[in-house]
Design an enzyme around this catalytic site. Structure first.
Site, PDB file in Angstrom:
ATOM      1  N   LEU A 287       0.931  -1.336   0.046  1.00  0.00           N
ATOM      2  CA  LEU A 287       0.005  -0.056  -0.040  1.00  0.00           C
ATOM      3  C   LEU A 287       0.968   1.327   0.074  1.00  0.00           C
ATOM      4  CD1 LEU A 287      -2.586   1.237   0.018  1.00  0.00           C
ATOM      5  CD2 LEU A 287      -2.744   1.119   2.693  1.00  0.00           C
TER       6      LEU A 287
ATOM      7  N   ILE B 158      20.738  19.976  15.164  1.00  0.00           N
ATOM      8  CA  ILE B 158      20.455  19.067  15.975  1.00  0.00           C
ATOM      9  C   ILE B 158      20.998  17.596  15.934  1.00  0.00           C
ATOM     10  CG2 ILE B 158      18.235  17.732  16.906  1.00  0.00           C
ATOM     11  CD1 ILE B 158      18.448  20.756  17.430  1.00  0.00           C
ATOM     12  N   GLY B 159      21.726  17.522  14.912  1.00  0.00           N
ATOM     13  CA  GLY B 159      22.432  16.293  14.678  1.00  0.00           C
ATOM     14  C   GLY B 159      22.614  15.591  13.343  1.00  0.00           C
TER      15      GLY B 159
ATOM     16  N   HIS C  51      17.426  16.867  23.421  1.00  0.00           N
ATOM     17  CA  HIS C  51      16.490  17.006  22.305  1.00  0.00           C
ATOM     18  C   HIS C  51      14.986  16.627  22.102  1.00  0.00           C
ATOM     19  CE1 HIS C  51      14.880  18.685  18.403  1.00  0.00           C
ATOM     20  NE2 HIS C  51      14.789  17.248  17.940  1.00  0.00           N
TER      21      HIS C  51
ATOM     22  N   CYS D 146      11.507  16.843  19.934  1.00  0.00           N
ATOM     23  CA  CYS D 146      11.211  17.482  18.732  1.00  0.00           C
ATOM     24  C   CYS D 146       9.534  17.554  18.897  1.00  0.00           C
ATOM     25  CB  CYS D 146      11.278  17.017  17.401  1.00  0.00           C
ATOM     26  SG  CYS D 146      11.637  15.207  17.512  1.00  0.00           S
TER      27      CYS D 146
ATOM     28  N   HIS E 266      10.522  20.913   8.399  1.00  0.00           N
ATOM     29  CA  HIS E 266       9.835  19.922   7.707  1.00  0.00           C
ATOM     30  C   HIS E 266       9.705  20.658   6.395  1.00  0.00           C
ATOM     31  CE1 HIS E 266       9.019  18.866  11.742  1.00  0.00           C
ATOM     32  NE2 HIS E 266       9.157  17.678  11.356  1.00  0.00           N
TER      33      HIS E 266
HETATM   34  N1  GLN Z   1      19.737  13.576  16.402  1.00  0.00           N
HETATM   35  C1  GLN Z   1      18.511  13.472  15.609  1.00  0.00           C
HETATM   36  C2  GLN Z   1      18.716  14.053  14.175  1.00  0.00           C
HETATM   37  O1  GLN Z   1      19.113  15.274  14.173  1.00  0.00           O
HETATM   38  C3  GLN Z   1      17.404  13.913  16.130  1.00  0.00           C
HETATM   39  C4  GLN Z   1      16.046  13.425  15.505  1.00  0.00           C
HETATM   40  C5  GLN Z   1      14.640  13.473  16.199  1.00  0.00           C
HETATM   41  O2  GLN Z   1      14.711  14.239  17.198  1.00  0.00           O
HETATM   42  N2  GLN Z   1      13.789  12.924  15.617  1.00  0.00           N
HETATM   43  O3  GLN Z   1      18.246  13.385  13.091  1.00  0.00           O
HETATM   44 ZN    ZN Z   2      13.669  16.484  16.573  1.00  0.00          ZN
END
Ligand code: GLN
Ligand code: ZN
Length: 755
Positions: A17, A430-431, A640, A642, A693
């Protein structure tokens, strides 16, 4: 004694799907092709249920995106911005789910389905909304099943859960449309009654904290539906927890049947049985729908026999605890799984068989083979050396409170961390950095064995070189290695930790066409070897700037795995925490003095009911602290998260005592910082300054604007500057200019504050 499941997974074993949907969205295939694959999948899923011997198959549980969205479309609850689209068609449906880029119509919001990792589309109730029957999907699918020779039980989200999960638009009270909504439900049930005896109305909100007002609405609604003289029996289904305060209204609903989740609920089964109305049938949700372990027949029989003794078998049904949507489809294709571990598992298809075997066991005394075979497997798992690791268990008993505390408080640590020499408004990410096709190709080649480990490793080093160089050019203050070696923040660790295994096809729908493949935690968890040091140390060797090491936190690893059911979740989490603590300490030894432990799932693990939350936060935060507290004051711990709903957990966030947390906040335009300001959150915060996003590149000016807002809530000395989340889904030509603008904005604020 009828047998059934509350719903079946939709995707297909090979995620047929998913691929059909994505190909249709890209314009590479037609609606007819998508419909054809969908029909084949449904027939397949019904055949599995019938072959197992279940009394009926579920219809209406199939969906192109989400069943809450299906319900909104069925009831004609279409937000204004979509009303120019042709009604009832795929274009409207997918526009609601995903937005319409060409016509510039934003998608509807999506949020988590109770405490699962499934996301539903949040219905929007506007003042001029006028519910009316607007889709024939459930009728067509039901007819399709009947014509193919199946006995059917249509499944629908009930009116109370539908409204409870919806949101008011512009202050309009969504409950005011209930009477119109009920009229549509009546119409639906009347049409369905031509084809079936039972209809399943899902009311999972009955297992959450409901207000008195909502309970009253529930009573009104079900009185209405049950007195409508429709020739159909309503099976009221509840799942994911106990009924608690809502037990009375459920028992008094007048429905012909009530389904209870006896895996997560059923603690007060005796009381329920004593009060069970005489004309009601109990559907016993005895086979876990959200996990993958084989059912323990002996334990289940104790419960089922008790129900049978009280109600008699004619007033019982046997079922899965909830929809099987939350587990993978079949074990049949798991050819690589260790055979002992495989024997402990049951996916959706096997669960259908378990329900039937249990029925045989409760109704026919002679049928002992199934019980013996089952108990053999259960016992083998109980005793297995793979499951139990004495040194892990011993280590767990030696955990002290001290191990969950950093040496000193944040105020002192801040001084000890001055040597890091960070400017005001330090910038970081964030990484992850873009996961390019090239990275994916190399990873797949390495897994397939078509390139050597050496070649793969040098490719990854090259990627790290690139990422470090780019960050220096952009002028970021705290660098990262970019995570090119990871495809998934949990699987990467699951692959390396002992006590975990991975499946080939254990896919579960997360939202729309997106699936996840959670690793399986089957035994005591330990870390046989360091997991990340090599890459992060290499990255640090390339730069004089501080490099931030990246790990996934114990709660997130737990929440995004299938967790063993023979040990308390809090204890499994603690074992993971010990393993991750070793990794944190090794990173520090390797010269990494800023370490981020991601806890993306901390909020998702939060129990449905408020009364269970303090205990959860106690052990979840405890596990985080156990992971992070082995380091010196001079090492800086980041975390972190999200999402942006912090109100109900701000205490827990503060309790984590990370030196710095980064959070998603650009969509709320920094508004959520109010919660941190009110709480007087003491440590440092990096509120996300742009939404990752979207492909849009944020301007320097808008980031400055957001930072000005942030400074109004949080003192400048405690603010960091970073994007909302990792950058792995973006491309380099979006990432570079976005981060350049971010760095420029931070510099502007620095100047303003140093004056
Ligand atoms: N360190 C991860 C990244 O930067 C964090 C991802 C997340 O918080 N979903 O992708
Ligand atoms: Zn995140």
């Amino acid at each position: 004694m009828k047998t059934h499941v509350l719903g079946f997974p939709r995707m297909g074993v090979q995620r047929e799907l998913k691929f059909a949907l994505e190909s249709y969205w890209k314009g590479n295939s037609t609606l007819d092709e998508l419909s054809k694959i969908s029909r084949e999948l449904r027939l397949n899923h019904w055949s599995v249920q019938k072959k197992a011997g279940l009394s009926c198959v579920s219809t209406g549980d199939f969906s192109w995106y989400d069943h809450v969205l299906d319900t909104a479309v069925l009831l004609g609850v279409i937000p204004k911005r979509f009303r120019d689209l042709p009604s009832g068609g795929a274009e409207l449906y997918f526009a609601m789910a995903r937005g319409d880029q060409k016509k510039n119509i934003p998608a509807m919001e999506m949020t988590k389905w109770f405490d699962t990792n499934y996301h539903y589309i949040v219905p929007e109730i506007e003042a001029d909304c006028s519910p009316r029957l607007s889709s024939s999907k459930i009728f067509e699918e039901t007819r399709e099943a009947v014509e193919a020779g199946f006995d059917v039980k249509p499944v629908l989200l009930g009116p109370i859960s539908f409204l409870a999960l919806a949101k008011d638009v512009d202050g309009f009270d969504r409950w005011s449309i209930l009477p119109q909504l009920l009229a549509v439900y009546k119409e639906i049930l009347t049409i369905l009654s031509a084809n079936c005896q039972w209809v399943q109305l899902d009311e999972p909100v009955l297992c959450s904290d409901m207000s008195e007002k909502e309970r009253n609405h529930f009573t009104t609604a079900y009185q209405f539906l049950n007195s409508s003289n429709i020739n159909i029996k309503i099976l009221l289904t509840t799942y994911f927890d106990e009924l608690d305060d809502n037990l009375d209204v459920a028992l008094d609903s007048g429905c012909a049947g009530l389904h209870l989740d006896l895996v997560r609920g059923g603690k007060n089964l005796d009381e329920i049985l004593n009060r069970f109305p005489e004309n009601m049938i109990l559907s016993a949700g005895i086979v876990e729908g959200r996990n993958i372990w084989r059912n323990d027949y002996a334990a289940s029989l104790d419960i089922l026999n008790k129900i049978q003794a009280k109600l008699g078998r004619d007033r019982m049904m046997l079922a899965s605890s909830c929809s099987l949507l939350h587990c993978p489809e079949t074990l049949e294709c798991e050819t690589k799984l260790d055979s002992e571990i495989k024997s402990w598992l049951a996916f959706a298809s096997e669960k259908c068989q378990e329900i039937m075997e249990l029925k045989t066991l409760v109704t026919e005394e002679a049928a002992c083979d199934a019980l013996q075979n089952n108990q053999f497997v259960i016992e083998s798992r109980r005793q297995s050396r793979r499951v139990h690791n004495e040194s892990v268990q011993k280590r767990c008993t030696e955990i002290t409170d001290e191990m969950k505390h950093r040496k000193d408080s944040y105020a002192l640590r801040k001084d000890a961390q001055r040597w890091l020499n960070l400017p005001l408004f330090p910038t970081t990410t964030i990484g992850s950095y873009p996961q390019t096709d090239e990275i994916r190709r190399h990873r797949n080649d390495f897994i397939k064995g078509s390139i050597t480990e050496e070649a793969y490793n040098s490719f990854i080093e090259n990627e790290i070189d690139k990422v470090v160089r780019k960050q220096e050019e952009i002028g970021l203050d705290v660098l990262v290695h970019g995570e090119p070696e990871r495809n998934d923040m949990v699987k990467y660790f699951g692959d390396q930790l002992a006590g975990f295994c991975v499946t080939q096809n254990g896919w579960v729908q997360s939202y729309g066409s997106r699936c996840v493949k959670p690793p399986v935690i089957y035994g005591d968890v330990s870390r046989p070897h360091p997991m990340t040091i090599r890459w992060i140390q290499y990255a640090q060797s390339l730069t004089k700037k501080p490099l931030k090491g990246m790990l996934t936190g114990p709660v997130t690893i737990l929440c995004w795995s299938f967790v063993r059911d023979d040990l308390d979740r809090s204890e499994v989490c603690q074992q993971i925490a010990l393993a991750m603590r070793d990794e944190v300490c090794d990173l520090e030894k390797a010269g990494i003095h800023i370490i981020q432990i991601d806890e993306a799932a901390l909020s998702e693990g939060c129990p449905i009911k408020a009364k269970n939350r303090p205990d959860y936060f106690r052990w979840a935060v405890g596990a985080f602290r156990l992971t992070t507290s082995g380091v010196e004051n001079s090492t800086q711990i980041h975390s972190h998260m999200c999402y942006s709903e912090f109100n109900r957990m701000i205490h827990a966030i503060a309790d984590m005592d990370a030196d710095v947390i980064s959070i998603e906040s650009s969509r709320s335009k920094m508004e959520l910082l109010e919660a941190f300001a009110d709480f007087e959150y003491p440590n440092e915060i990096g509120p996300g300054v742009y939404d990752i996003h979207s492909p849009r590149i944020p301007s320097k000016e808008e980031i400055i604007d957001l930072l000005h807002k942030a400074v109004a809530w949080i003192p400048a000395e405690r603010l960091w500057v970073n994007p909302d989340c990792g950058l792995k889904t973006r491309s380099w030509d979006e990432v570079v200019p976005s981060l350049e603008n971010m760095v420029a904005a931070a510099r502007t604020l620095r100047c303003e504050h140093q004056k």
